[in-house]
Write an enzyme that holds these catalytic residues in place. Structure first.
Site, PDB file in Angstrom:
ATOM      1  N   HIS A  95      10.821   1.740  -4.348  1.00 48.97           N
ATOM      2  CA  HIS A  95      11.322   0.945  -5.578  1.00 48.97           C
ATOM      3  C   HIS A  95      11.353   1.425  -6.941  1.00 48.97           C
ATOM      4  O   HIS A  95      11.132   0.720  -7.876  1.00 48.97           O
ATOM      5  CB  HIS A  95      10.537  -0.449  -5.260  1.00 48.97           C
ATOM      6  CG  HIS A  95      10.536  -1.455  -4.332  1.00 48.97           C
ATOM      7  ND1 HIS A  95      11.465  -2.368  -3.917  1.00 48.97           N
ATOM      8  CD2 HIS A  95       9.744  -1.165  -2.936  1.00 48.97           C
ATOM      9  CE1 HIS A  95      11.248  -3.044  -2.945  1.00 48.97           C
ATOM     10  NE2 HIS A  95      10.306  -2.334  -2.223  1.00 48.97           N
ATOM     11  N   ASN A 168      11.603  -9.434  -1.166  1.00 41.99           N
ATOM     12  CA  ASN A 168      12.852  -8.621  -1.043  1.00 41.99           C
ATOM     13  C   ASN A 168      14.040  -9.578  -1.095  1.00 41.99           C
ATOM     14  O   ASN A 168      13.711 -10.899  -0.595  1.00 41.99           O
ATOM     15  CB  ASN A 168      12.764  -7.918   0.207  1.00 41.99           C
ATOM     16  CG  ASN A 168      12.055  -6.674   0.150  1.00 41.99           C
ATOM     17  OD1 ASN A 168      11.709  -6.161  -1.031  1.00 41.99           O
ATOM     18  ND2 ASN A 168      11.601  -5.843   1.162  1.00 41.99           N
ATOM     19  N   HIS A 359       1.745  -6.912  -7.523  1.00 39.22           N
ATOM     20  CA  HIS A 359       0.850  -6.900  -6.280  1.00 39.22           C
ATOM     21  C   HIS A 359       0.886  -8.305  -5.584  1.00 39.22           C
ATOM     22  O   HIS A 359       0.466  -9.170  -6.337  1.00 39.22           O
ATOM     23  CB  HIS A 359      -0.917  -6.456  -6.913  1.00 39.22           C
ATOM     24  CG  HIS A 359      -1.768  -6.450  -5.899  1.00 39.22           C
ATOM     25  ND1 HIS A 359      -1.590  -6.253  -4.667  1.00 39.22           N
ATOM     26  CD2 HIS A 359      -3.002  -6.040  -6.185  1.00 39.22           C
ATOM     27  CE1 HIS A 359      -2.812  -6.075  -3.801  1.00 39.22           C
ATOM     28  NE2 HIS A 359      -3.620  -5.926  -4.654  1.00 39.22           N
TER      29      HIS A 359
HETATM   30 FE1  HDE Z   1       6.140  -2.534  -1.077  1.00 34.34          FE
HETATM   31  N1  HDE Z   1       5.224  -1.255  -2.198  1.00 34.34           N
HETATM   32  N2  HDE Z   1       5.501  -2.056   0.509  1.00 34.34           N
HETATM   33  N3  HDE Z   1       6.986  -3.971   0.192  1.00 34.34           N
HETATM   34  N4  HDE Z   1       7.192  -3.341  -2.620  1.00 34.34           N
HETATM   35  C1  HDE Z   1       5.759  -0.898  -3.548  1.00 34.34           C
HETATM   36  O1  HDE Z   1       4.145  -0.414  -5.349  1.00 34.34           O
HETATM   37  C2  HDE Z   1       4.129  -1.152   0.409  1.00 34.34           C
HETATM   38  C3  HDE Z   1       6.791  -4.143   1.531  1.00 34.34           C
HETATM   39  C4  HDE Z   1       8.057  -4.412  -2.676  1.00 34.34           C
HETATM   40  O2  HDE Z   1       9.277  -3.889  -8.851  1.00 34.34           O
HETATM   41  C5  HDE Z   1       4.632   0.018  -4.276  1.00 34.34           C
HETATM   42  O3  HDE Z   1       3.972  -0.925  -7.657  1.00 34.34           O
HETATM   43  C6  HDE Z   1       3.335  -0.919   1.494  1.00 34.34           C
HETATM   44  C7  HDE Z   1       7.334  -5.339   1.881  1.00 34.34           C
HETATM   45  C8  HDE Z   1       8.499  -4.481  -4.000  1.00 34.34           C
HETATM   46  O4  HDE Z   1       7.472  -2.812  -9.162  1.00 34.34           O
HETATM   47  C9  HDE Z   1       3.733   0.274  -2.985  1.00 34.34           C
HETATM   48  C10 HDE Z   1       4.147  -1.745   2.372  1.00 34.34           C
HETATM   49  C11 HDE Z   1       7.991  -6.041   0.735  1.00 34.34           C
HETATM   50  C12 HDE Z   1       8.275  -3.727  -4.630  1.00 34.34           C
HETATM   51  C13 HDE Z   1       4.226  -0.574  -1.988  1.00 34.34           C
HETATM   52  C14 HDE Z   1       5.124  -2.439   1.736  1.00 34.34           C
HETATM   53  C15 HDE Z   1       7.630  -5.174  -0.172  1.00 34.34           C
HETATM   54  C16 HDE Z   1       7.293  -2.904  -4.043  1.00 34.34           C
HETATM   55  C17 HDE Z   1       5.319   1.037  -4.989  1.00 34.34           C
HETATM   56  C18 HDE Z   1       3.948  -1.904   4.217  1.00 34.34           C
HETATM   57  C19 HDE Z   1       8.754  -7.362   0.851  1.00 34.34           C
HETATM   58  C20 HDE Z   1       8.630  -3.013  -5.982  1.00 34.34           C
HETATM   59  C21 HDE Z   1       5.225   0.897  -6.506  1.00 34.34           C
HETATM   60  C22 HDE Z   1       2.468  -2.478   4.165  1.00 34.34           C
HETATM   61  C23 HDE Z   1       7.955  -8.395   1.248  1.00 34.34           C
HETATM   62  C24 HDE Z   1       7.872  -3.833  -7.129  1.00 34.34           C
HETATM   63  C25 HDE Z   1       4.123  -0.364  -6.475  1.00 34.34           C
HETATM   64  C26 HDE Z   1       8.142  -3.628  -8.738  1.00 34.34           C
HETATM   65  C27 HDE Z   1       6.495  -1.684  -4.100  1.00 34.34           C
HETATM   66  C28 HDE Z   1       3.496  -0.360  -0.994  1.00 34.34           C
HETATM   67  C29 HDE Z   1       6.226  -3.460   2.364  1.00 34.34           C
HETATM   68  C30 HDE Z   1       8.131  -5.365  -1.546  1.00 34.34           C
HETATM   69  C31 HDE Z   1       3.465   1.842  -2.997  1.00 34.34           C
HETATM   70  C32 HDE Z   1       2.236  -0.206   1.819  1.00 34.34           C
HETATM   71  C33 HDE Z   1       7.379  -6.003   3.374  1.00 34.34           C
HETATM   72  C34 HDE Z   1       9.713  -5.736  -4.606  1.00 34.34           C
HETATM   73  O5  HDE Z   1       2.482  -0.105  -3.504  1.00 34.34           O
END
Ligand code: HDE
Length: 744
Positions: A95, A168, A359
């Site tokens: 992202h 999402n 978060h």
């Molecule tokens: Fe994320 N995801 N994600 N994700 N995600 C991040 O956090 C992660 C997942 C989503 O505009 C990170 O600050 C793991 C699903 C958005 O700043 C990180 C898993 C969904 C955003 C991270 C998922 C999301 C992130 C990267 C699987 C939809 C952007 C930078 C367990 C429900 C937020 C950060 C923004 C961002 C980890 C799966 C949505 C690395 C480990 C499912 C919208 O922490």
């Protein structure tokens, strides 16, 4: 000698001393007020160092003589360059590419029956929000139009603390368990040896992984659909994806799925357009959001809830804890409970959009988690990633991340600490600090986790229903219109056609046959495969070392009540009643019918659409009767892919020039090919593909074919009305087949 401390300059109001009231929208809320002390514009101020010392010469470094060496003593040079050297922070692992806006949320009715969350009780209260949209795979500088799921992250600054709904624009995910996330992301990111391709899933490592993971097949249907190439961030749905809990004052818990429903409907572009937009304007979505808000056309969504009673936890063919499944709206309707309005652009991209830290674990009393194993892993990841990205444990003190609710605890110190804690007692229990800060009882709003029963044996297994990997992928496919199905097939032919390894391509096509045979056959045909290849078992290769493959194979639920299709899954059924904020290109050259432009512009603007004059050259056009018309864009700088519709007014000389200009002809042809609304009056009809003006303008206004409107010079306002109707329908898909034969 008295030094003059200030240059005499007219005083300005510090709250309006920058572009905020001009281009950022002009609303305010508690969060924006809280940000105010951190805002700085330099307007009417002298230049200083970071220590506040006024700078006299910012043009020349300090040297030993005019041609001599620079001196180490030059603290002004050193400070400036040192700061510059450290201007970058690591981009988000996923992202990274995003755009954001401020706004507010308001609930329609008190939701006390469902939740104790205070921000969901008072319809008069406006909760400030900051929303960041993003793509997942690309780097910070990548194109907005990548085929990808879009992040839709909402930070609610509630009086009880921050609640982040980090969702999402697609309601399901690729994987069921957080432990597979690094594998998924490594597979989709550019390949490690040459870092190719940027922001694209059409490469071997991604499809290699996917072809071995049948649990991703439902998500694959969504990302191969046009949902993955939105027309606008303002025209996307949003989803919390996981099942969460709502808990009320009586400690009753219900399951909930969160939805965002855009008031403008859900609309997308075509893949051919996406590719071209990426070249013409890679900032297309970012710009669209910014311009809409700046113009006062605020972006709006309704918050929807699907509420499931605790007793119904096991009533479905799928598991509520499985993030690769939706709860079909036919089974549990979406109740619309409030409205989100984005009405102000950020002041500073880095300070706000880049530094915001979301978060899913930021919750308030009344909202709680479930045991969805993807969500549980996320609850760990998001704080952890900020430690690297934002450089330490105090990222919550960065202005955009601070809650509007007060913060008091015994956490201390660390890199970049801002708070000056005055109590001597940074521990609890204590007497020296009077026992403060003290814990809040549940009645005082203290967060109490829902006492869900646990106590099963430790295991690395998944729930039985998790293994129905294909039923909902098939449901999605069956629910699509013919046009949407065609686009999915096309997307898969593109993606798999880019693979270098034939075996991965064949395995993927074989896997698709489990979703639908016709789908697989059509993809196979486009790839030149003589038949659907058989997949060597086991289908699922995500198996523990000592696992028995048969235990992990996909198996469809034996349901008798399975839905055949769900109307909510097709964009064909979305809102199509408005042309608001849609962009119309008025294609013109010298000699254009000035009155037609005037009438059309007035009608479009009155309907909330945006009209721009596009011409072979910049500056001004000389219209009929010597009227001067300002040109917004020269043909060289835009393309019809950046617009929703095209209008070609009459004017003998103008149309003659345009017909002889290949870029003008391409402009109209592409709009035709992309099934956009087209209108022409008078001689302008000659620019329409297939029409050539042989027939001349129709005597009365008529829809020459779906979404193509023509009329004489005399009736431009009726043409405008018909054009607006066609724009509201978004695209004339019935033309798609014919459009393939237009050279563009
Ligand atoms: Fe994320 N995801 N994600 N994700 N995600 C991040 O956090 C992660 C997942 C989503 O505009 C990170 O600050 C793991 C699903 C958005 O700043 C990180 C898993 C969904 C955003 C991270 C998922 C999301 C992130 C990267 C699987 C939809 C952007 C930078 C367990 C429900 C937020 C950060 C923004 C961002 C980890 C799966 C949505 C690395 C480990 C499912 C919208 O922490």
């Amino acid at each position: 000698m008295a030094t003059k401390r200030r240059a005499k300059q007219p005083k300005r109001d510090k709250t309006t001393d920058d572009n905020s009231t001009h281009t950022n929208g002009n609303t305010t809320n508690d969060k924006l007020e809280a940000l105010q002390p951190f805002r700085e514009s330099g307007m009417d101020e002298t230049l200083t160092t970071n220590q506040g010392t006024r700078i006299n010469d910012d043009q020349n470094s300090l040297k030993a003589g005019a041609r001599g060496p620079s001196l180490l003593e030059d603290f002004i040079l050193r400070e400036k360059i040192t700061h510059f050297d450290h201007e970058r922070i690591p981009e988000r692992v996923v992202h990274a590419r995003g755009a954001a806006a401020h706004g507010h949320f308001r609930v329609y009715e008190p939701l006390s029956r469902l939740t104790r969350a205070k921000f969901l009780q008072d319809p008069a209260a406006k909760t400030p929000v900051f929303v960041r949209f993003s793509t997942v795979a690309g780097s910070r500088g990548s194109s907005d139009l990548a085929r990808d799921v879009r992040g839709f992250a909402v930070k609610f600054y509630t009086e009880e603390g921050n609640f982040d709904l980090v969702g999402n624009n697609i309601p399901v995910f690729f994987i069921q368990d957080a432990v597979k996330f690094p594998d998924l992301i490594h597979a989709v990111k550019p390949e490690p040896h040459h870092e190719i391709p940027q922001a694209a899933s059409a490469h071997d490592t991604f499809w290699d992984f996917i072809s071995l993971m049948p649990e991703s097949m439902h998500m694959i249907m969504w990302v191969m659909s046009d949902r993955a190439i939105p027309r606008s961030l303002r025209m996307m749905e949003g989803f919390g994806v996981h099942t969460f809990r709502l808990v009320n004052e009586r400690d009753e818990s219900r399951f909930v799925k969160f939805h965002w429903k855009p008031l403008l409907g859900v609309h997308s572009v075509l893949w051919d357009e996406a590719l071209k937009i990426s070249g013409k304007d890679p900032d297309f979505h970012r710009r669209d959001l910014w311009e809409a808000i700046a113009s006062g056309a605020y972006a709006e969504w309704e918050l929807g809830l699907q509420v499931i009673e605790e007793k119904d936890e096991h009533a479905f063919d799928f598991d509520l804890l499985d993030p690769t499944k939706i709860v079909p709206e036919e089974l549990v309707p979406v109740q619309r409970v409030g409205r989100l309005t984005l009405d102000r652009n950020p002041d500073n991209f880095f300070a706000e959009t880049e530094q915001v830290a979301f978060h899913p674990g930021h919750v308030v009393p009344g909202i709680d988690f479930t045991d969805d194993p993807l969500l549980q892993g996320r609850l760990f990841s998001y704080t952890d990633t900020q430690l690297t990205r934002l450089g330490g444990p105090n990222f919550h003190e960065i202005p955009i991340n601070r809650p509007v609710a007060p913060v008091h605890n015994n956490q201390r110190d660390g890199l970049m600490r801002q708070t000056i804690s005055t109590s001597h007692a940074s521990y609890a229990p204590n007497t020296l600090g009077g026992g403060c800060p003290f814990q809040a009882g549940a009645r005082m709003g203290g967060f109490v986790s829902y006492p869900e029963r646990t106590g099963d044996a430790k295991t690395r297994r998944r729930g039985e229903k998790f293994f129905d990997h294909f039923s909902q992928a098939t449901l999605f496919w069956n629910s699509q219109s013919e046009t949407e199905k065609h686009h999915i097939v096309h997307a898969l032919r593109f993606e798999l056609g880019k693979l270098e390894t034939g075996a991965i391509r064949e395995r993927m096509v074989g896997m698709l046959a489990n979703v639908d045979r016709t789908l697989a056959e059509q993809v196979a045909e486009g790839l030149g495969l003589p038949a659907i290849p058989a997949v060597e078992p086991p289908l699922n290769r995500s198996i523990p070392a000592d696992g028995r493959p048969e235990d992990f194979e996909p198996r469809r639920a034996k349901s008798t009540s399975a839905l055949e299709r769900s109307a909510a899954l097709s964009m064909a059924n979305t809102v199509k009643d408005t042309a608001k904020t849609r962009k119309v290109a008025i294609l013109a050259a010298d000699g254009v019918d000035a009155a037609a432009i005037e009438t059309m512009k007035t009608a479009l603007t009155a309907a909330g659409a945006v009209a721009k004059v596009v011409a072979p050259h910049g500056g001004t056009l000389s219209g009929t009767r010597g009227v001067k018309i300002a040109v917004d864009f020269s043909l060289l700088t835009v393309g019809s892919v950046l617009f929703d519709a095209v209008f070609v007014p009459g004017g003998v000389q103008s149309v003659k020039t345009l017909k002889a200009d290949a870029m003008a002809v391409l402009f109209v042809n592409e709009a035709y090919k992309h099934c956009k609304a087209l209108a022409a009056t008078g001689e302008g009809i000659a620019l329409l593909p297939h029409h050539n003006g042989a027939r001349g303008a129709p005597a009365t206004v008529e829809e020459i074919e779906e979404g193509v409107v023509g009329g004489g010079d005399g009736d431009v306002s009726s043409v405008a009305t018909a054009l607006l109707k066609a724009i509201a329908r978004h695209r004339a898909w019935s033309r798609e087949e014919k459009g393939q034969h237009v050279p563009a």
